[in-house]
Design a protein around this motif. Structure first.
Motif, PDB file in Angstrom:
ATOM      1  N   VAL A 283       1.430   3.816   2.682  1.00 19.03           N
ATOM      2  CA  VAL A 283       1.299   5.152   3.272  1.00 19.03           C
ATOM      3  C   VAL A 283       1.941   5.118   4.655  1.00 19.03           C
ATOM      4  N   GLU A 284       2.960   5.949   4.849  1.00 15.33           N
ATOM      5  CA  GLU A 284       3.679   5.967   6.121  1.00 15.33           C
ATOM      6  C   GLU A 284       2.903   6.726   7.195  1.00 15.33           C
ATOM      7  N   CYS A 285       3.102   6.315   8.434  1.00 18.01           N
ATOM      8  CA  CYS A 285       2.512   7.052   9.555  1.00 18.01           C
ATOM      9  C   CYS A 285       3.401   8.245   9.895  1.00 18.01           C
ATOM     10  N   ARG A 286       3.004   9.010  10.905  1.00 17.41           N
ATOM     11  CA  ARG A 286       3.723  10.241  11.238  1.00 17.41           C
ATOM     12  C   ARG A 286       4.694  10.074  12.408  1.00 17.41           C
ATOM     13  N   GLN A 287       4.709   8.911  13.028  1.00 15.20           N
ATOM     14  CA  GLN A 287       5.563   8.720  14.201  1.00 15.20           C
ATOM     15  C   GLN A 287       7.046   8.719  13.803  1.00 15.20           C
TER      16      GLN A 287
ATOM     17  N   THR B 128     -11.995  -1.557   6.751  1.00 17.71           N
ATOM     18  CA  THR B 128     -11.395  -0.882   5.602  1.00 17.71           C
ATOM     19  C   THR B 128     -11.427  -1.777   4.368  1.00 17.71           C
ATOM     20  N   ALA B 129     -11.117  -3.060   4.548  1.00 22.89           N
ATOM     21  CA  ALA B 129     -11.136  -3.993   3.412  1.00 22.89           C
ATOM     22  C   ALA B 129     -12.521  -4.092   2.799  1.00 22.89           C
ATOM     23  N   ARG B 130     -13.565  -4.131   3.640  1.00 23.36           N
ATOM     24  CA  ARG B 130     -14.938  -4.223   3.117  1.00 23.36           C
ATOM     25  C   ARG B 130     -15.293  -2.949   2.341  1.00 23.36           C
ATOM     26  N   ALA B 131     -14.865  -1.798   2.845  1.00 23.40           N
ATOM     27  CA  ALA B 131     -15.132  -0.539   2.146  1.00 23.40           C
ATOM     28  C   ALA B 131     -14.404  -0.498   0.810  1.00 23.40           C
TER      29      ALA B 131
ATOM     30  N   ARG C 263      -4.728   0.105  -6.689  1.00 24.10           N
ATOM     31  CA  ARG C 263      -3.941   1.143  -6.021  1.00 24.10           C
ATOM     32  C   ARG C 263      -4.727   2.445  -5.904  1.00 24.10           C
ATOM     33  N   THR C 264      -5.381   2.850  -7.001  1.00 24.43           N
ATOM     34  CA  THR C 264      -6.140   4.100  -6.999  1.00 24.43           C
ATOM     35  C   THR C 264      -7.275   4.050  -5.978  1.00 24.43           C
ATOM     36  N   ALA C 265      -7.985   2.927  -5.954  1.00 23.03           N
ATOM     37  CA  ALA C 265      -9.107   2.793  -5.022  1.00 23.03           C
ATOM     38  C   ALA C 265      -8.635   2.689  -3.583  1.00 23.03           C
ATOM     39  N   ALA C 266      -7.464   2.093  -3.372  1.00 24.69           N
ATOM     40  CA  ALA C 266      -7.012   1.809  -2.009  1.00 24.69           C
ATOM     41  C   ALA C 266      -6.393   3.005  -1.288  1.00 24.69           C
TER      42      ALA C 266
ATOM     43  N   ARG D  24      -6.827   6.708   5.591  1.00 26.11           N
ATOM     44  CA  ARG D  24      -7.750   6.718   6.735  1.00 26.11           C
ATOM     45  C   ARG D  24      -7.279   5.758   7.836  1.00 26.11           C
ATOM     46  N   VAL D  25      -6.724   4.619   7.437  1.00 24.65           N
ATOM     47  CA  VAL D  25      -6.187   3.692   8.440  1.00 24.65           C
ATOM     48  C   VAL D  25      -5.012   4.326   9.171  1.00 24.65           C
ATOM     49  N   VAL D  26      -4.154   5.022   8.435  1.00 24.67           N
ATOM     50  CA  VAL D  26      -3.022   5.707   9.067  1.00 24.67           C
ATOM     51  C   VAL D  26      -3.525   6.773  10.040  1.00 24.67           C
ATOM     52  N   ASP D  27      -4.558   7.517   9.644  1.00 27.24           N
ATOM     53  CA  ASP D  27      -5.132   8.527  10.532  1.00 27.24           C
ATOM     54  C   ASP D  27      -5.690   7.889  11.801  1.00 27.24           C
ATOM     55  N   LEU D  28      -6.265   6.698  11.665  1.00 24.41           N
ATOM     56  CA  LEU D  28      -6.891   6.013  12.802  1.00 24.41           C
ATOM     57  C   LEU D  28      -5.874   5.339  13.712  1.00 24.41           C
ATOM     58  N   LEU D  29      -4.913   4.624  13.117  1.00 23.55           N
ATOM     59  CA  LEU D  29      -3.989   3.805  13.900  1.00 23.55           C
ATOM     60  C   LEU D  29      -2.598   4.417  14.048  1.00 23.55           C
ATOM     61  N   ASP D  30      -2.272   5.397  13.202  1.00 27.61           N
ATOM     62  CA  ASP D  30      -0.950   6.024  13.174  1.00 27.61           C
ATOM     63  C   ASP D  30       0.164   4.983  13.030  1.00 27.61           C
TER      64      ASP D  30
END
Length: 258
Positions: free
Chosen positions: A123-127, A246-249, A89-92, A98-104
């Motif tokens: 993490v929720e998106c902003r829509q 993202t998974a690889r990172a 959880r901490t690492a993710a 970042r995924v939310v920022d990219l895909l919203d």
């Protein structure tokens, strides 16, 4: 366990204390009947029954066919290793953001415990129209994107053990068709991703990929969830590519923290 060394709070709530002690007994000792819990807590059998019913409702306990209560999906995270769950959880979380920022779209990290999948980070998106946080929630593994990906990592023997008919004696309708499930998991292994179109919840589509440890074992699933009205199949390749990156990172971070 029944004689805590810590100083009790000035205004203890007996019902909360009883529920926590009952949950601890189930987790540490493997299981107990209503009568045994009542005796250990020093309460009436009816009180113990109500406590255990609430623990079952909140997934802290399950009742088997012999009417014995055992640790449920929430407490069974210990079998996963709480340190691993905490580390995941901490690492993710930074990666999910970042995924939310990219895909919203709302992004999640999920682990499997037996035949259930548990959301350990969300993490929720902003829509305005969005899928809400599922953090802490438990679903049947075969009905969720990440759950399917984690089941796909099992051998046929391991899968048969997870869905042993004896475990479903009192709830046969909850057991999936194994032949059909194996066919689906074979396809997921080949594709390397999963798409869930309104399988777990009406009006929701999720796309996910596995997260693996240094030995190549899938330890979690990374998914993005969106309202079905916003899902466009033409974007699937881009969604999978973003999740894979993202998974690889995340996997590299987990290796560094090990």
């Amino acid at each position: 366990m029944d004689k805590p060394l810590k100083t009790p709070p000035p205004y203890p709530i007996a019902s909360v204390d009883h529920a926590l002690r009952a949950a601890t007994i189930l987790q540490m000792e493997g299981g107990a009947t209503v009568s045994q819990i009542a005796e250990r807590l020093g309460v009436a059998r009816s009180t113990a029954h109500r406590l255990l019913a609430m623990l079952v409702y909140r997934d802290f306990a399950v009742q088997d066919e012999d009417r014995v209560y055992r640790a449920g999906p929430v407490l069974e995270l210990a079998a996963h290793s709480q340190s691993l769950v905490s580390r995941l959880r901490t690492a993710a979380l930074p990666h999910l953001r970042r995924v939310v920022d990219l895909l919203d779209e709302t992004t999640n990290l999920i682990v499997r415990t037996g035949d259930t999948a548990r959301f350990i980070a969300s993490v929720e998106c902003r829509q305005a129209l969005r899928v809400g946080s599922r953090e802490g929630m438990v679903f049947p593994a075969h009905r969720t994107t990440a759950g399917l990906l984690l089941l796909a990592d099992l051998t046929d023997e391991e899968l048969a053990e997870v869905y042993d008919p004896a475990r479903y004696r009192d709830r046969p309708a909850d057991r999936p068709d194994l032949a059909r499930l194996r066919t689906e998991l074979k396809r997921l292994r080949r594709n390397g991703f999963a798409v869930n179109q309104e399988r777990s919840e009406r009006g929701l589509v999720a796309v996910g990929v596995p997260v693996r440890d240094a030995g190549g074992t899938a330890v979690a699933g990374l998914s993005v969830s969106m309202p079905s009205v916003r899902y466009d199949a033409h974007r699937l390749q881009a969604l999978v590519a973003a999740l894979d990156t993202t998974a690889r990172a995340l996997e590299r971070n987990l290796t560094e923290r090990a």
